[in-house]
Design a protein around this motif. Structure first.
Motif, short mmCIF file in Angstrom:
data_model
loop_
_atom_site.label_atom_id
_atom_site.label_comp_id
_atom_site.label_asym_id
_atom_site.label_seq_id
_atom_site.Cartn_x
_atom_site.Cartn_y
_atom_site.Cartn_z
N TRP A 70 0.81 -1.22 0.00
CA TRP A 70 0.00 0.00 0.00
C TRP A 70 0.84 1.27 0.00
O TRP A 70 0.45 2.28 -0.58
CB TRP A 70 -0.95 -0.01 1.20
N CYS A 81 -1.30 -6.55 -2.26
CA CYS A 81 -1.32 -6.46 -0.79
C CYS A 81 -0.75 -7.75 -0.20
O CYS A 81 -1.42 -8.78 -0.18
CB CYS A 81 -2.74 -6.22 -0.30
N LEU A 132 -1.07 -4.42 7.90
CA LEU A 132 -1.36 -3.14 7.28
C LEU A 132 -1.13 -2.02 8.29
O LEU A 132 -1.43 -2.16 9.47
CB LEU A 132 -2.80 -3.09 6.78
N VAL A 151 -7.47 -4.70 -5.76
CA VAL A 151 -6.46 -5.18 -4.83
C VAL A 151 -6.27 -6.68 -5.02
O VAL A 151 -7.24 -7.43 -5.03
CB VAL A 151 -6.87 -4.90 -3.36
N SER A 188 -4.87 -9.59 -3.07
CA SER A 188 -4.49 -9.91 -1.69
C SER A 188 -3.93 -11.33 -1.65
O SER A 188 -4.44 -12.24 -2.30
CB SER A 188 -5.72 -9.81 -0.78
N ASN A 236 -5.35 -10.77 4.76
CA ASN A 236 -5.05 -9.50 4.13
C ASN A 236 -6.31 -8.86 3.55
O ASN A 236 -6.51 -7.65 3.63
CB ASN A 236 -4.01 -9.69 3.02
N CYS A 281 -7.85 -5.26 4.62
CA CYS A 281 -8.10 -4.19 3.64
C CYS A 281 -9.52 -3.65 3.78
O CYS A 281 -9.76 -2.44 3.70
CB CYS A 281 -7.89 -4.70 2.22
#
Length: 376
Positions: A116, A136, A141, A159, A161, A166, A170
């Motif tokens: 990110w 990601c 995070l 995204v 992931s 994850n 998110c």
């Protein structure tokens, strides 16, 4: 749906020769290059890390040669300030990304950013188009990006992931809608990572001083608290008939009289060390999707690792033993159980190999390309 022809990639780090870290980024891009995607990479290089570690300075712009032809990697130097002034380090990183993007003669169809931090830097530097897609794979995070990530969501195309955890993070922390996220665990190159032949395995074990009846336990990762190298050391201490392979580096160097190998290994040599082992152990506290685990499974090793949710979907009862990563005795019991039951150990290894064969890096690249194209 538009075809993805040109892709800008922004990455926190890009592996240079001799650097075993972030090799999964390189493997993915080589596969995308093979699919006909024209790639340009921007990956600012920490000048601070170069000075402190005494590493050779990498050229600002260099070409990654591939079987298809290759792509350019742009690595402007910038200062990182560690934990002293993290906000300033982030600002300097963003400036380096922005300078490089604005100076490029390249019109991408999309931007794919690893993690990110890179995605937000790219979204700020790029005009309204192209969309930025996030890879990601962070172990955790960062809450410091939460407000900005929510504000920048209109610039995010989707995204990718690496795990269900994850994906959930998110959604909860950055407010990403579920339909914008595709879960794709990290892939492995089966042409490189696979079990050794019996002759290769015997020769490598002899080189490492591992007896035919000894259990070889391999750890791969940073020698630090999160990865748990000292917990493995403590768990193996005094275990009869067990040899340890510690592959990595860091501030917590393992010790003991049962060590067959300790140190860094070139990535293309890793299958030799994994192939000489019997069990892979990594009591990690946090991961995105651990490449070391995927590579060990592809070499046919049963896994002892964390019961943390980040391993859900990657490890299963038939191919692994999951433990409290802080519980040294639990790690010790798991190693002992596999030492004392060769039949179970071999069957778990076969199951691990079968699962890893479904995590092909080429197929992952195709799925990522298709996901991006579906949202252009």
């Amino acid at each position: 749906m538009r075809e993805l022809k040109r892709l800008l990639v922004v990455s926190e780090r890009y592996p240079t020769p001799g650097d075993p870290v972030f090799t999964f980024v390189d493997e993915l891009l080589v596969q995308l290059d093979a699919l006909g995607v024209e790639i340009q990479v921007v990956s600012p290089r920490s000048e601070t890390r170069t000075v402190v570690r005494g590493a050779a300075r990498q050229a600002h712009v260099w070409r990654r040669e591939t079987p298809r032809g290759g792509f350019w990697v742009r690595q402007p130097a910038y200062l990182t300030l560690g934990h002293m002034l993290p906000w300033l380090g982030r600002r300097l990183y963003r400036r380096a990304v922005a300078r490089e993007i604005r100076g490029m003669d390249f019109a991408p169809d999309a931007c794919y950013a690893h993690f990110w931090r890179s995605a937000l830097a790219a979204a700020r530097a790029l005009p309204k188009e192209p969309k930025v897609f996030v890879g990601c794979g962070e172990s955790a995070l960062k809450t410091v990006f939460a407000g900005e990530a929510k504000a920048m969501l209109p610039r995010i195309g989707g995204v990718v992931s690496v795990s269900g955890k994850n994906k959930a993070d998110c959604q909860a922390l950055y407010g990403v809608p579920e339909d914008m996220i595709q879960v794709l665990p990290n892939g492995v190159d089966g042409g490189t990572f696979h079990p050794l032949s019996p002759q290769q395995r015997q020769a490598q074990r002899q080189r490492l001083g591992i007896g035919p009846e000894e259990l070889a336990v391999v750890f791969v990762g940073w020698f630090n608290q999160r990865k748990g190298v000292k917990r493995v050391e403590a768990a193996l201490q005094g275990l009869e008939g067990v040899k340890a392979l510690y592959i990595g580096s860091g501030d917590m160097t393992p010790e003991g009289d049962n060590i067959a190998f300790c140190g860094r290994v070139e990535h293309d040599q890793m299958p030799l060390y994994l192939g000489a082992a019997d069990v892979f152990v990594l009591p990690t506290l946090a991961e995105g999707c651990c490449n070391a685990i995927v590579e060990a499974m592809a070499c046919g090793l049963p896994v002892i690792s964390s019961q943390g949710s980040f391993n859900d979907g990657l490890l299963h009862p038939q191919d692994s033993i999951r433990v409290d990563p802080q519980d040294v005795e639990a790690i010790r019991r798991a190693v002992t159980a596999l030492r004392d039951d060769p039949t179970r150990r071999l069957e778990m290894g076969r199951q691990a190999l079968g699962f890893a064969q479904g995590l092909d890096v080429n197929q992952r690249a195709r799925k990522i390309k298709a996901f991006i194209e579906s949202r252009l």
